[in-house]
Design a protein around this motif. Structure first.
Motif, PDB file in Angstrom:
ATOM      1  N   VAL A  53       9.226 -54.012  18.443  1.00  0.00           N
ATOM      2  CA  VAL A  53      10.250 -54.570  17.560  1.00  0.00           C
ATOM      3  C   VAL A  53      11.194 -53.436  17.176  1.00  0.00           C
ATOM      4  CG1 VAL A  53      10.712 -55.665  15.346  1.00  0.00           C
ATOM      5  CG2 VAL A  53       8.670 -56.295  16.643  1.00  0.00           C
ATOM      6  N   TRP A  54      12.481 -53.641  17.405  1.00  0.00           N
ATOM      7  CA  TRP A  54      13.490 -52.688  16.951  1.00  0.00           C
ATOM      8  C   TRP A  54      14.190 -53.298  15.752  1.00  0.00           C
ATOM      9  CZ3 TRP A  54      15.245 -47.783  18.419  1.00  0.00           C
ATOM     10  CH2 TRP A  54      14.496 -47.182  19.437  1.00  0.00           C
ATOM     11  N   VAL A  55      14.433 -52.478  14.759  1.00  0.00           N
ATOM     12  CA  VAL A  55      14.938 -52.960  13.475  1.00  0.00           C
ATOM     13  C   VAL A  55      16.398 -52.562  13.292  1.00  0.00           C
ATOM     14  CG1 VAL A  55      14.675 -52.848  10.973  1.00  0.00           C
ATOM     15  CG2 VAL A  55      12.645 -52.822  12.448  1.00  0.00           C
ATOM     16  N   ALA A  56      17.259 -53.550  13.004  1.00  0.00           N
ATOM     17  CA  ALA A  56      18.648 -53.287  12.624  1.00  0.00           C
ATOM     18  C   ALA A  56      18.653 -52.990  11.137  1.00  0.00           C
ATOM     19  CB  ALA A  56      19.537 -54.489  12.938  1.00  0.00           C
ATOM     20  N   ALA A  57      18.929 -51.723  10.784  1.00  0.00           N
ATOM     21  CA  ALA A  57      18.805 -51.263   9.405  1.00  0.00           C
ATOM     22  C   ALA A  57      20.127 -51.415   8.663  1.00  0.00           C
ATOM     23  CB  ALA A  57      18.359 -49.801   9.382  1.00  0.00           C
ATOM     24  N   PHE A  62      14.626 -47.716  14.756  1.00  0.00           N
ATOM     25  CA  PHE A  62      15.630 -48.324  13.891  1.00  0.00           C
ATOM     26  C   PHE A  62      17.024 -48.029  14.447  1.00  0.00           C
ATOM     27  CE2 PHE A  62      11.921 -47.223  11.376  1.00  0.00           C
ATOM     28  CZ  PHE A  62      11.648 -48.402  10.697  1.00  0.00           C
ATOM     29  N   VAL A  63      17.910 -48.998  14.323  1.00  0.00           N
ATOM     30  CA  VAL A  63      19.308 -48.841  14.730  1.00  0.00           C
ATOM     31  C   VAL A  63      20.181 -49.210  13.541  1.00  0.00           C
ATOM     32  CG1 VAL A  63      21.130 -49.587  16.318  1.00  0.00           C
ATOM     33  CG2 VAL A  63      18.754 -49.459  17.118  1.00  0.00           C
ATOM     34  N   ASP A  64      21.137 -48.351  13.208  1.00  0.00           N
ATOM     35  CA  ASP A  64      22.065 -48.676  12.129  1.00  0.00           C
ATOM     36  C   ASP A  64      22.788 -49.979  12.467  1.00  0.00           C
ATOM     37  OD1 ASP A  64      23.705 -47.916   9.699  1.00  0.00           O
ATOM     38  OD2 ASP A  64      25.267 -48.047  11.223  1.00  0.00           O
ATOM     39  N   ALA A  65      22.689 -50.971  11.586  1.00  0.00           N
ATOM     40  CA  ALA A  65      23.224 -52.303  11.874  1.00  0.00           C
ATOM     41  C   ALA A  65      24.739 -52.283  12.062  1.00  0.00           C
ATOM     42  CB  ALA A  65      22.845 -53.272  10.763  1.00  0.00           C
ATOM     43  N   ALA A  66      25.451 -51.504  11.230  1.00  0.00           N
ATOM     44  CA  ALA A  66      26.914 -51.451  11.345  1.00  0.00           C
ATOM     45  C   ALA A  66      27.328 -50.857  12.689  1.00  0.00           C
ATOM     46  CB  ALA A  66      27.493 -50.628  10.203  1.00  0.00           C
ATOM     47  N   THR A  67      26.647 -49.793  13.111  1.00  0.00           N
ATOM     48  CA  THR A  67      26.954 -49.172  14.402  1.00  0.00           C
ATOM     49  C   THR A  67      26.673 -50.134  15.540  1.00  0.00           C
ATOM     50  OG1 THR A  67      26.335 -47.027  13.459  1.00  0.00           O
ATOM     51  CG2 THR A  67      26.518 -47.153  15.850  1.00  0.00           C
ATOM     52  N   ALA A  68      25.560 -50.875  15.439  1.00  0.00           N
ATOM     53  CA  ALA A  68      25.230 -51.848  16.480  1.00  0.00           C
ATOM     54  C   ALA A  68      26.309 -52.913  16.608  1.00  0.00           C
ATOM     55  CB  ALA A  68      23.884 -52.495  16.167  1.00  0.00           C
ATOM     56  N   ARG A 123       2.409 -43.098  17.946  1.00  0.00           N
ATOM     57  CA  ARG A 123       3.247 -42.261  17.099  1.00  0.00           C
ATOM     58  C   ARG A 123       3.418 -42.888  15.723  1.00  0.00           C
ATOM     59  NH1 ARG A 123       8.679 -40.782  20.042  1.00  0.00           N
ATOM     60  NH2 ARG A 123       9.004 -39.866  17.986  1.00  0.00           N
ATOM     61  N   ASP A 124       3.454 -42.033  14.684  1.00  0.00           N
ATOM     62  CA  ASP A 124       3.632 -42.531  13.316  1.00  0.00           C
ATOM     63  C   ASP A 124       5.050 -42.277  12.807  1.00  0.00           C
ATOM     64  OD1 ASP A 124       3.541 -39.834  13.077  1.00  0.00           O
ATOM     65  OD2 ASP A 124       1.872 -39.756  11.655  1.00  0.00           O
ATOM     66  N   SER A 125       5.970 -42.023  13.727  1.00  0.00           N
ATOM     67  CA  SER A 125       7.381 -41.883  13.377  1.00  0.00           C
ATOM     68  C   SER A 125       8.207 -42.673  14.381  1.00  0.00           C
ATOM     69  CB  SER A 125       7.808 -40.407  13.380  1.00  0.00           C
ATOM     70  OG  SER A 125       7.665 -39.865  14.683  1.00  0.00           O
ATOM     71  N   ALA A 126       9.442 -42.927  14.022  1.00  0.00           N
ATOM     72  CA  ALA A 126      10.312 -43.712  14.896  1.00  0.00           C
ATOM     73  C   ALA A 126      11.743 -43.205  14.766  1.00  0.00           C
ATOM     74  CB  ALA A 126      10.241 -45.198  14.527  1.00  0.00           C
ATOM     75  N   PRO A 127      12.533 -43.287  15.829  1.00  0.00           N
ATOM     76  CA  PRO A 127      13.914 -42.795  15.772  1.00  0.00           C
ATOM     77  C   PRO A 127      14.806 -43.708  14.945  1.00  0.00           C
ATOM     78  CG  PRO A 127      13.502 -43.850  17.882  1.00  0.00           C
ATOM     79  CD  PRO A 127      12.176 -43.800  17.170  1.00  0.00           C
ATOM     80  N   LEU A 128      15.867 -43.121  14.393  1.00  0.00           N
ATOM     81  CA  LEU A 128      16.921 -43.870  13.713  1.00  0.00           C
ATOM     82  C   LEU A 128      18.216 -43.575  14.464  1.00  0.00           C
ATOM     83  CD1 LEU A 128      18.266 -45.517  11.498  1.00  0.00           C
ATOM     84  CD2 LEU A 128      18.237 -43.487  10.035  1.00  0.00           C
ATOM     85  N   ILE A 129      18.750 -44.584  15.138  1.00  0.00           N
ATOM     86  CA  ILE A 129      19.921 -44.419  15.991  1.00  0.00           C
ATOM     87  C   ILE A 129      21.181 -44.797  15.225  1.00  0.00           C
ATOM     88  CG2 ILE A 129      21.053 -45.184  18.115  1.00  0.00           C
ATOM     89  CD1 ILE A 129      18.260 -45.662  19.272  1.00  0.00           C
ATOM     90  N   ARG A 130      22.126 -43.858  15.152  1.00  0.00           N
ATOM     91  CA  ARG A 130      23.397 -44.100  14.459  1.00  0.00           C
ATOM     92  C   ARG A 130      24.591 -43.823  15.373  1.00  0.00           C
ATOM     93  NH1 ARG A 130      22.399 -41.610   8.346  1.00  0.00           N
ATOM     94  NH2 ARG A 130      21.166 -43.374   7.577  1.00  0.00           N
TER      95      ARG A 130
END
Length: 465
Positions: free
Chosen positions: A93-97, A123-129, A320-327
């Motif tokens: 699951v990828w999350v639009a933040a 996570f992906v920044d929702a505005a950027t997406a 993994r216990d961390s996840a990327p945040l894409i902006r």
């Protein structure tokens, strides 16, 4: 990669796969008896407010020490929302933040998802997406109206990529505040005309709350609507106009517009991206019209989730216990999402209005018949108000904080009035800082200094500057 996307917009929590929105629900959890979330819980928001939560998700996402109850409610809500869509075939699951989420809040979401065996890819920044999927060719400001907050995110467009620059947030002006204002409008109008208070009964209050979206939409489309309630055999109703809905919404609408002003250089061309359901609310669209010449892009709810679900995203190791945040994302217009969008140019009616003929300052109107007009503490000469000879300057008193000796100039350019900024600390038009020069229109407010002084551009008589 088989990706499920979750958009954490508490006004419209959405799930999407392969560019298609699967579900959209408001964030609400009813904890009285059998736990319920989404639309079923929404039906208890006003009738049983002590056992219904609409603030838990926002509290968690903000990262400011959410209570354990809020964390548990958010985790359960996300798990229930995904339960009908998450299968063994789903890789992650990828999350639009949303803009209201910070890194600590997203870390909490990651943790509660792992506790419930949900594989979060990142996570992906929702505005950027949104901007990336729209393939916009100009910088954008993406508006977000949550249940209890409003936010705007500036997204730069350069070298084929959309990149989040910064966001502005207000912890008020959400949809619930707007609904409160409209419920109060109905209450005061009904008490005045029928002497019946519809908010004195929780059941009736909930019934009105449930039909508010319909009443607001009808007011916009038809210019008015009728609010009806029943108590036993008695029936009560009042007619309400669109203008009444707009007036009640003004405090929220103006604060939302102020977020855009804070991110946009004065007069700069920007695409303003906003959920269609938000743009259609009475009062909101009127405030957006002041951004003359900007493109308004309206999106269906769940657009960010649909955009994220269609991206080629990296595969994350399951342990993994961390996840990327894409902006930062490539600009890649997704044709299949086009039916979820509409576009138009804002303020076309305003652009046809007469141009300014005078500057109003401290009750005096200074003519723009002769330009340039210099404004500052050491402006040459003294201005003359309307009805006398044309002015060539507005000389301001000494001691004004942030006001320069030669602060700005109003000049003519191809039948337009332009403001040229010469100051050290800046000149602001409608709350937006001027970057060197900006065209002025009737109704614009120019602020010099901080707190400074304010000038207003007005049109007197049949002036057509």
């Amino acid at each position: 990669m088989n990706t499920l996307a979750l958009e954490l917009d508490d006004r419209a929590l959405s799930v999407a796969r392969s560019g298609t929105v699967l579900s959209t629900l408001p964030s609400a959890v009813f904890v009285g008896g059998d736990a319920r979330s989404g639309s079923p819980a929404w039906r208890f928001v006003r009738s049983q407010p002590m056992t219904t939560s609409t603030q838990h998700l926002g509290a968690v996402l903000s990262g400011r020490g959410a209570a354990a109850r809020d964390v548990a409610l958010a985790g359960d809500e996300v798990a229930r929302l995904l339960a009908g869509h998450f299968t063994a075939a789903i890789d992650a699951v990828w999350v639009a933040a949303p803009a209201c989420a910070d890194v600590r809040g997203l870390s909490t979401i990651l943790a509660v998802a792992q506790d419930r065996a949900l594989r979060i890819g990142g996570f992906v920044d929702a505005a950027t997406a949104c901007v990336g999927a729209l393939g916009l060719q100009q910088p954008a400001i993406v508006l977000e109206l949550g249940l209890h907050h409003a936010a705007a995110t500036a997204v730069d467009v350069e070298s084929g990529y959309a990149r989040r620059r910064r966001a502005a947030l207000t912890e008020s002006s959400g949809l619930m505040e707007l609904y409160d204002a409209w419920l109060e409008l109905i209450r005061t109008t009904m008490v005045k005309r029928t002497r019946f208070d519809p908010l004195h009964d929780a059941r009736i209050e909930q019934a009105l709350f449930d039909v508010l979206p319909e009443l607001a939409h009808e007011a916009v489309v038809q210019g008015g609507t009728i609010a009806r309630v029943s108590k036993g055999a008695e029936r009560f109703q009042v007619e309400l106009t669109q203008d009444q809905f707009v007036a009640a919404a003004q405090p929220v609408a103006r604060r939302v517009a102020a977020l855009v002003h804070g991110l946009r250089p004065a007069g700069a061309s920007r695409a303003i991206v906003v959920p269609r359901a938000v743009a259609e609310l009475p009062g909101l669209r009127g405030e957006l019209d002041q951004f003359t010449g900007c493109e308004l892009v309206q999106l269906s709810d769940g657009f960010a989730a649909a955009a994220v679900s269609d991206l080629a995203l990296p595969v994350r190791a399951p342990d993994r216990d961390s996840a990327p945040l894409i902006r930062r994302l490539p600009l890649d217009s997704q044709a299949e999402l086009a039916p979820m969008t509409s576009r138009e140019i804002l303020g076309e009616r305003r652009s046809r209005e007469p141009g300014p003929s005078h500057v109003l300052f401290e009750g005096r109107a200074y003519s723009l018949d002769v330009l340039p007009l210099i404004v500052g503490r050491a402006a040459p000469g003294s201005g003359r108000s309307a009805g006398t000879d044309p002015t060539v300057s507005i000389a301001l008193p000494e001691g004004l904080a942030g006001v320069s000796r030669r602060h700005c100039t109003l000049a003519g350019d191809r039948d337009r009035i332009m403001l040229l900024d010469h100051s050290t600390f800046g000149t602001f038009v409608n709350g937006e800082r001027v970057a060197e020069r900006v065209p002025l229109r009737t109704g614009d407010r120019v602020r010099l200094g901080d707190p400074g002084i304010e000038l207003e551009l007005i049109a007197l008589g049949d002036a057509t500057h």
